[in-house]
Design an enzyme around this catalytic site. Structure first.
Site, PDB file in Angstrom:
ATOM      1  N   ASP A   1       4.105   7.810   5.039  1.00 19.75           N
ATOM      2  CA  ASP A   1       3.230   7.994   6.240  1.00 19.75           C
ATOM      3  C   ASP A   1       4.058   9.440   7.063  1.00 19.75           C
ATOM      4  O   ASP A   1       4.785  10.322   6.711  1.00 19.75           O
ATOM      5  CB  ASP A   1       3.601   7.698   7.303  1.00 19.75           C
ATOM      6  CG  ASP A   1       2.762   7.725   8.398  1.00 19.75           C
ATOM      7  OD1 ASP A   1       1.022   7.499   8.127  1.00 19.75           O
ATOM      8  OD2 ASP A   1       2.830   7.642   9.861  1.00 19.75           O
TER       9      ASP A   1
ATOM     10  N   GLU B   1       1.592  10.652   1.908  1.00 18.29           N
ATOM     11  CA  GLU B   1       0.564  10.816   2.983  1.00 18.29           C
ATOM     12  C   GLU B   1       1.091  12.080   2.781  1.00 18.29           C
ATOM     13  O   GLU B   1       0.743  12.696   4.106  1.00 18.29           O
ATOM     14  CB  GLU B   1       0.067  10.261   3.650  1.00 18.29           C
ATOM     15  CG  GLU B   1      -0.962  10.748   5.160  1.00 18.29           C
ATOM     16  CD  GLU B   1      -1.322  10.124   6.060  1.00 18.29           C
ATOM     17  OE1 GLU B   1      -2.433   9.821   7.019  1.00 18.29           O
ATOM     18  OE2 GLU B   1       0.217   9.951   6.953  1.00 18.29           O
TER      19      GLU B   1
END
Length: 736
Positions: A416, A469
């Site tokens: 993330d 990401e």
């Protein structure tokens, strides 16, 4: 053990006053040098620190030696033995009324450290790949002269702490009566506590360098209390895996060249109330029925605030206890593997929350976070940023990645917020950040960490996937580390997602002016290994859902959604779709409630979308043309990228096995009844997919299952076929 004939003396009973002071204050670095058994000429002194006891007796063989209470819970006795091998402590506590409760135990302060020099050396260098085996809480049994002693060893890194004590249910969460020792210069505090409950709750009372005293959850805890409670829990896995075939196959494959169609799931809200073991049945059955190859779980590591969706982690080594035990989570992963489904989890090494009982300022200093707030705080999220340059912190994170892959058989990590790690000025005002040593904005320490993490996990667990990401144009995200890249397997294609969602949100009559938004992604499609994400981020915070983004009435919305999904599956890259979007959920997602499954209670547009996704996955998995050359330009060729007047795109996909698919999508709101499409050769081309088919609750317009291509050149191809393109539809053809 040797009995001495020397006259006993009390001269050595009382330790040095400074030792007593530090012990009572909870700030002694080596309580084992004061407590436990200490041999002097001709005798041994045993000391115990039991502040709540009324009497303590040392039991040696059959002899009982009542200990003298010196002060403030410190007891001592001199016994006429040298070479003392073993003994027990018999401790009397006040009970109800005049009653006394007696507890007999081995002495925690007579055991050697449970960590070796090599372990500490590797940790200090940031190279201990199985860090969870030396830090945290571990059940142990030692053989002693008076019989086996079972308990739990605890180890925690707090190099700047003045003192650390173990607290828990066993001592009623109070005081400094279980002080830990620091092992040399490692900063690791350690204690073995005999008789500690095998599933007991605990914390560490940390006397910080700044004078603070805080009760901390174990950074390496393997289980926790159910939030909002925050204690760590001792646990030990007894799970027996049954996914040997899956794990063997995984190690032999490269996921970049395999089909990957992923359903992103928030476990707590997919069907609220289900446990890990119930999900093992219901989620597995659903994912298999829908034909997805993988499940990607929003972070499962423990987090105190449900509204963070798991992205503000406090216990990196513990699956959330809201749904069951760590072994229950293993059961879920095992069930998915046995059904042929891969498991990816979201992993959050970019930042962590500031809760005073967790990682932040753990020992009274900036320990896990960077000491400079211009690098150590993430202003947007109100969180701390890890100090990626510190070897022990880097080790904590790299080992954590390995922990999920090895201990839970996880098949991949979706990392993330990578962009926030890579740039020192990420979301910071001018003057609110400091440059790197070369004057640039790149966070070189974070780059090194990501490279080390990727290189390590791919070495230790071949066949796993790491997905970034990363929302910028950082070069080489999926390039191997030995070529200077970050080493990720894949990267989310945020550009494709943004352009595509912007385009399909427009009324079809205006789409011709924005045709480039649907072709631009192919200009960079092979610069990285991409995942095409329609994730949870696109269905929250007022963004609506895929359904609500579609213009028109329900019929047009359903047709538009079906064509979008078929386009996603046909585009180079792996697929990711957030739960609920596979059946066209109309309401925006909230973690506080479940999906709107009632939309599927009858034949509806939602049922049609769900049927389409099931067929998309089946066709996708069985057609190498759709996945085997995702990262190669040879796997794709435009038929016509420029038909903006008709809002039509058409292209070919090619597989390593020589197969091909012709894909054509009509983004217009009207039918094209005589559309000529260029094709590689003449003959019958079977209609593999028509998103407007009756089975998907479409209008049923189509080409009766096939088109006939003739030798009339078109679109630069030697052959062509005339076909019907239903409005807001996509068709796939393959040679018959």
């Amino acid at each position: 053990m040797t009995r001495s004939s020397n006259q006993l003396t009390d001269a050595h009973l009382r330790p040095d006053p400074s030792d007593i002071h530090r012990l009572l204050a909870g700030e002694h670095h080596d309580p084992h040098s004061v407590l436990g058994a200490h041999e002097y000429p001709g005798h041994t002194v045993i000391r115990a620190f039991r502040p709540h006891a009324v009497k303590v007796t040392a039991v040696i063989g059959g002899e009982r030696h009542v200990m003298q209470h010196l002060e403030s819970g410190l007891f001592a006795v001199a016994v006429p033995f040298t070479n003392l091998i073993d003994y027990r402590l018999e401790i009397d506590y006040p009970g109800v009324g005049d009653a006394v409760v007696t507890h007999t135990t081995a002495d925690a302060y007579r055991f050697l450290p449970t960590l070796g020099e090599l372990d500490l050396h590797l940790f200090a260098e940031g190279r201990h790949e199985r860090l969870w085996e030396i830090l945290g809480a571990h059940r142990r049994t030692f053989t002693t002269a008076d019989g086996p002693v079972s308990g739990v060893s605890f180890a925690v890194w707090a190099p700047n702490a003045k003192g650390v004590s173990l607290i828990g249910e066993f001592n009623h969460w109070g005081g400094n009566d279980a002080p830990m020792r620091v092992l040399g210069s490692s900063g690791v505090w350690e204690l073995f506590w005999p008789g500690f409950p095998p599933d007991g709750l605990y914390k560490f009372r940390v006397h910080g360098a700044d004078g603070s005293v805080t009760d901390r959850a174990d950074p390496m805890a393997f289980a926790t209390e159910v939030p909002p409670h925050t204690a760590s829990r001792v646990t030990e896995s007894t799970y027996e895996w049954h996914d040997e075939d899956w794990m063997t196959r995984r190690a032999s494959l490269n996921p970049v060249f395999e089909p990957m169609s992923t359903l992103e799931v928030h476990l707590l809200s997919w069907r609220p109330g289900l446990t890990y073991r119930q999900l093992a049945t219901e989620l597995t059955e659903y994912v298999v029925e829908q034909g997805f190859t993988h499940v990607e779980m929003l972070p499962v590591a423990e987090h105190p605030f449900g509204g963070s969706w798991g992205y503000q982690v406090t216990s990196y080594y513990a699956p959330t206890s809201r749904l069951g035990t760590p072994d229950d989570f293993r059961y879920l992963v095992d069930a998915l593997h046995q059904a042929g489904i891969g498991v990816i989890v979201d992993w959050v090494p970019a930042h962590f929350p500031k809760d005073a009982w967790a990682l932040g300022r753990f020992d009274g200093t900036a320990l896990y976070e960077h000491s400079d707030p211009r690098r150590g705080e993430q202003l947007d999220w109100g969180t701390y940023v890890f100090d990626f340059g510190r070897p022990e912190v880097r080790n904590f994170l790299v080992a954590n990645a390995l922990y999920w892959l090895q201990e839970f058989h996880i098949d991949g990590l979706r990392v993330d917020a990578v962009a926030s790690m890579l740039y020192l000025d990420y979301s910071r005002p001018e003057g609110g950040w400091t440059p790197n040593q070369y004057g640039g904005r790149e966070n070189l320490e974070a780059v090194q960490f990501l490279q080390e993490m990727n290189a390590t996990v791919h070495k230790v667990a071949p066949g796993i996937v790491t997905v970034a990401e990363e929302s910028t144009s950082w070069p080489g995200v999926t390039r191997p580390t030995n070529l200077g890249g970050l080493g990720f397997s894949m990267k989310w294609n945020m550009g494709w997602m943004n352009d595509t969602l912007a385009y399909i949100s427009r009324d079809p009559i205006y789409r011709s002016y924005h045709h480039h938004e649907m072709t631009f992604s192919m200009l960079y499609a092979y610069s990285e290994n991409y995942v095409l994400p329609i994730s949870h981020d696109e269905v929250v915070h007022g963004k609506g859902t895929l359904w609500s983004r579609m213009p028109g009435g329900d019929h047009e919305k359903a047709a538009g959604l079906r064509s979008l999904l078929a386009y996603q599956w046909a585009h180079p890259g792996k697929q990711l779709l957030f739960m609920g979007q596979e059946f066209g959920q109309r309401a925006e997602w909230s973690e506080e409630r479940g999906l709107d499954w009632y939309q599927l209670d009858e034949q509806s547009f939602s049922t049609g979308v769900q049927n389409l996704v099931r067929d998309l996955n089946a066709i996708y998995r069985s057609r190498p043309a759709l996945w085997s050359r995702d990262t190669s330009p040879e796997g794709y060729s435009w038929i016509d990228a420029n038909d903006s007047a008709n809002n039509v795109l058409s292209f070919l996909r090619f597989g390593n096995d020589g197969s091909m698919l012709a894909c054509v999508i009509n983004f217009a709101g009207s039918e094209h009844s005589q559309y000529r499409l260029g094709l590689p050769h003449a003959g019958t081309w079977r209609e593999v997919l028509n998103t407007d088919a009756d089975i998907y609750n479409g209008s049923g317009i189509g080409n009766y299952g096939a088109v006939e291509a003739t030798d009339e050149p078109w679109h630069g191809r030697p052959a062509s076929a005339v076909m019907v393109l239903p409005p807001l539809s996509m068709l796939w053809f393959e040679p018959a």
